[in-house]
Write an enzyme that holds these catalytic residues in place. Structure first.
Site, mmCIF file in Angstrom:
data_model
loop_
_atom_site.group_PDB
_atom_site.id
_atom_site.type_symbol
_atom_site.label_atom_id
_atom_site.label_comp_id
_atom_site.label_asym_id
_atom_site.label_seq_id
_atom_site.Cartn_x
_atom_site.Cartn_y
_atom_site.Cartn_z
ATOM 1 N N ASN A 7 79.823 78.074 29.026
ATOM 2 C CA ASN A 7 80.755 77.850 27.911
ATOM 3 C C ASN A 7 80.082 76.845 26.977
ATOM 4 O OD1 ASN A 7 82.831 77.247 26.186
ATOM 5 N ND2 ASN A 7 84.303 76.656 27.787
ATOM 6 N N ARG A 90 81.255 82.612 27.681
ATOM 7 C CA ARG A 90 82.550 82.586 27.005
ATOM 8 C C ARG A 90 82.288 82.605 25.495
ATOM 9 N NH1 ARG A 90 85.882 77.660 24.750
ATOM 10 N NH2 ARG A 90 87.717 78.818 24.103
ATOM 11 N N HIS A 180 92.570 82.323 24.052
ATOM 12 C CA HIS A 180 92.933 82.126 25.473
ATOM 13 C C HIS A 180 93.098 83.461 26.211
ATOM 14 C CE1 HIS A 180 95.094 78.008 24.586
ATOM 15 N NE2 HIS A 180 93.835 77.796 24.940
ATOM 16 N N ASN A 211 95.514 71.500 26.413
ATOM 17 C CA ASN A 211 95.272 70.823 25.138
ATOM 18 C C ASN A 211 95.559 71.794 23.998
ATOM 19 O OD1 ASN A 211 94.555 68.109 25.383
ATOM 20 N ND2 ASN A 211 92.633 68.713 26.348
ATOM 21 N N GLY A 212 95.023 73.003 24.140
ATOM 22 C CA GLY A 212 95.422 74.110 23.270
ATOM 23 C C GLY A 212 96.518 74.875 23.995
ATOM 24 N N ARG A 241 97.133 69.950 17.370
ATOM 25 C CA ARG A 241 97.309 70.996 16.351
ATOM 26 C C ARG A 241 98.785 71.170 15.987
ATOM 27 N NH1 ARG A 241 93.980 74.815 19.891
ATOM 28 N NH2 ARG A 241 91.820 74.226 19.476
ATOM 29 N N ARG A 285 100.826 63.285 29.234
ATOM 30 C CA ARG A 285 101.176 62.275 30.252
ATOM 31 C C ARG A 285 101.441 60.926 29.601
ATOM 32 N NH1 ARG A 285 96.149 64.160 33.785
ATOM 33 N NH2 ARG A 285 95.460 64.390 31.628
ATOM 34 N N GLY A 333 101.205 73.365 31.773
ATOM 35 C CA GLY A 333 101.990 74.400 32.467
ATOM 36 C C GLY A 333 101.936 74.275 33.974
ATOM 37 N N GLU A 334 100.768 73.876 34.498
ATOM 38 C CA GLU A 334 100.608 73.782 35.944
ATOM 39 C C GLU A 334 101.158 72.474 36.508
ATOM 40 O OE1 GLU A 334 96.428 74.544 36.923
ATOM 41 O OE2 GLU A 334 96.414 76.091 35.376
ATOM 42 N N ASN A 335 101.192 71.424 35.680
ATOM 43 C CA ASN A 335 101.492 70.095 36.225
ATOM 44 C C ASN A 335 102.819 69.477 35.800
ATOM 45 O OD1 ASN A 335 98.954 69.631 37.651
ATOM 46 N ND2 ASN A 335 98.054 69.716 35.603
ATOM 47 N N GLU A 384 89.458 80.589 34.188
ATOM 48 C CA GLU A 384 88.740 81.376 33.187
ATOM 49 C C GLU A 384 87.295 81.634 33.595
ATOM 50 O OE1 GLU A 384 90.603 78.465 30.659
ATOM 51 O OE2 GLU A 384 90.616 79.906 29.023
HETATM 52 P P1 ADP Z 1 92.169 72.279 28.038
HETATM 53 O O1 ADP Z 1 93.085 73.024 27.128
HETATM 54 O O2 ADP Z 1 91.274 71.310 27.328
HETATM 55 O O3 ADP Z 1 91.474 73.151 29.056
HETATM 56 P P2 ADP Z 1 93.908 71.498 30.191
HETATM 57 O O4 ADP Z 1 94.423 72.879 30.377
HETATM 58 O O5 ADP Z 1 93.167 70.870 31.298
HETATM 59 O O6 ADP Z 1 93.120 71.313 28.859
HETATM 60 O O7 ADP Z 1 95.180 70.583 29.844
HETATM 61 C C1 ADP Z 1 95.016 69.228 29.589
HETATM 62 C C2 ADP Z 1 96.363 68.637 29.281
HETATM 63 O O8 ADP Z 1 97.238 68.817 30.399
HETATM 64 C C3 ADP Z 1 96.339 67.130 29.076
HETATM 65 O O9 ADP Z 1 96.032 66.787 27.773
HETATM 66 C C4 ADP Z 1 97.754 66.758 29.417
HETATM 67 O O10 ADP Z 1 98.509 66.801 28.216
HETATM 68 C C5 ADP Z 1 98.251 67.851 30.320
HETATM 69 N N1 ADP Z 1 98.639 67.386 31.651
HETATM 70 C C6 ADP Z 1 97.889 67.295 32.762
HETATM 71 N N2 ADP Z 1 98.625 66.824 33.795
HETATM 72 C C7 ADP Z 1 99.886 66.631 33.325
HETATM 73 C C8 ADP Z 1 101.136 66.185 33.881
HETATM 74 N N3 ADP Z 1 101.240 65.825 35.155
HETATM 75 N N4 ADP Z 1 102.195 66.103 33.068
HETATM 76 C C9 ADP Z 1 102.122 66.460 31.771
HETATM 77 N N5 ADP Z 1 100.996 66.900 31.202
HETATM 78 C C10 ADP Z 1 99.895 66.994 31.950
#
Ligand code: ADP
Length: 398
Positions: A7, A90, A180, A211-212, A241, A285, A333-335, A384
């Site tokens: 990437n 990518r 994405h 982030n995106g 953004r 966070r 979404g995951e966290n 990805e």
């Molecule tokens: P990218 O789009 O750069 O691949 P990621 O998918 O890793 O980024 O997402 C990063 C973002 O995830 C961080 O900027 C943060 O906002 C968010 N994040 C990570 N952990 C948590 C959490 N526990 N609660 C809320 N947001 C989180």
């Protein structure tokens, strides 16, 4: 069989080496400051690491540093790059040309370069990296391009066209392309597998929130709409953004402050979103922590983002006349279980029911809806790099 996943940006290079026998990552790393001083951080799967500051005037020296890290350093994972069967790249923008992943031929490379007009920060860097791979690894090493946009090429014209004079589409290809796609493709395939159904038989909404951020509607097994547009700026509020807004707000500000199109681009892409509204951070966070301490702009930023996500999901349910599965992926979404809960509470009217216990589970694939829920809701960690490696393997096996 081992696949090297790349990437590449203009000054950085992220990579993974994946053993396709068991789909395990053997090592991953990052080269930074390409074009300037140069540095590599390399990690083997067993925890060994190698870091070095080393001159990287071009991507070629970066790849040489990666080869050293993988084959000779204290964190080596293979004896020779000959063990690597192919390289998967990518690629951010495939325009209307690339409907799927492909072997990188001279023609494909030229097309990727030509599409630089639509992705000036990304495609030219990908081209540099592909040429550097040819120089470093030889033209016999197969290289495959996997596009962020190709999954979205199935959108009907009514979804991808903007209501601008048609000539801008004809002259410049101004339309929605999305982004994405590799992630939306990966998690929607997983949902179908988890549901035990053919993807063609379920309506899916995938929410990639990192982030995106982007949301995609998938019907009859293909993407029918997605929130990112001509560029990744479109859709809803992200870390830095804006997402969608009234364009006249921008022409108004540009006139008031005497701003150029480049200024507007910078403001909308890098200084807006959760960062711009909260004034705290682009990292949710930090912003959630600030909101909990009473920072009202932080509260506003988080509430705006969640509200906009709810509206996108709602509009895609309408566009598809229903939904069978909703997926959350990406860092947020995951966290962020709080975000998931708040968003899904807006869909109780149509029978969405969440298990708090399941929603608390962290770091794994999980169905967070209850057995009674009319829609199944999943958290699926995206991957990805693995998706790129799988496509690369599929293309070179043909
Ligand atoms: P990218 O789009 O750069 O691949 P990621 O998918 O890793 O980024 O997402 C990063 C973002 O995830 C961080 O900027 C943060 O906002 C968010 N994040 C990570 N952990 C948590 C959490 N526990 N609660 C809320 N947001 C989180």
């Amino acid at each position: 069989m081992k696949i090297f996943v790349v990437n590449a940006g203009s000054s950085s290079l992220k990579y993974q080496l994946i053993d396709m026998e068991n789909e395990q990552v053997l090592c991953k790393g990052l080269c930074e400051r390409i074009g300037e001083s140069g540095a590599i951080t390399h990690k083997a799967a067993d925890g060994r690491t190698y870091t070095a500051d080393t001159a990287m005037p071009t991507h070629s020296e970066a790849f040489e540093a990666v080869v050293y890290a993988m084959t000779k350093s204290d964190a080596k994972v293979i004896n020779s790059f000959d063990e690597v069967s192919a390289i998967g790249h990518r690629i951010v923008q495939g325009g209307s040309i690339f409907k799927g992943s492909c072997l990188i031929t001279d023609k494909a490379l030229q097309d990727i370069d030509d599409l630089g007009a639509l992705a000036p920060l990304h495609n030219p860097a990908h081209v540099l990296a592909i040429k550097a791979c040819i120089k470093t690894f030889g033209s016999d090493k197969p290289q495959v391009a996997v596009f962020d946009t190709s999954f979205h090429q199935t959108m009907p014209d009514k979804a991808y066209m903007f209501a601008l004079p048609y000539k801008y589409y004809e002259k410049y290809g101004v339309r929605k392309y999305g982004a994405h796609g590799t992630s939306h493709h990966f998690v929607s395939d997983r949902v179908a597998a988890l549901e035990g159904k053919d993807k063609k038989d379920i309506k899916i909404i995938t929410c990639h929130l990192g982030n995106g951020c982007s949301i995609t509607a998938i019907k009859d097994g293909v993407c029918v709409d997605t929130s990112m547009g001509f560029t990744p700026l479109d859709g809803f509020m992200m870390g830095t953004r804006t997402g969608t807004l009234d364009p006249s707000a921008l022409t108004f500000i540009a006139e008031k402050e005497n701003l150029s199109p480049a200024d507007i681009n910078r403001i909308c892409n890098k200084e807006s979103g959760v960062l711009g509204v909260s004034g705290v951070s682009n990292d949710n966070r930090d912003v959630i922590a600030a909101a909990n301490e009473g920072n009202d702009r932080a509260r506003l930023a988080i509430q705006m983002q969640r509200y906009q996500i709810i509206k996108f999901i709602g509009s895609y349910i309408a566009a598809m006349n229903g939904v069978d599965a909703i997926v959350f992926t990406g860092g947020i979404g995951e966290n962020d279980k709080g975000l998931r809960k708040e968003i899904l509470e807006s869909f109780t009217y149509m029978g969405v029911e969440i298990s708090d216990e399941k929603n608390d589970i962290h770091g794994e694939e999980v169905k967070i809806s209850t057995e009674n829920s009319k829609v199944n809701v999943y958290v699926i960690p995206t991957n990805e790099e693995l998706a790129i490696a799988r496509d690369t393997l599929a293309i070179i096996s043909k």
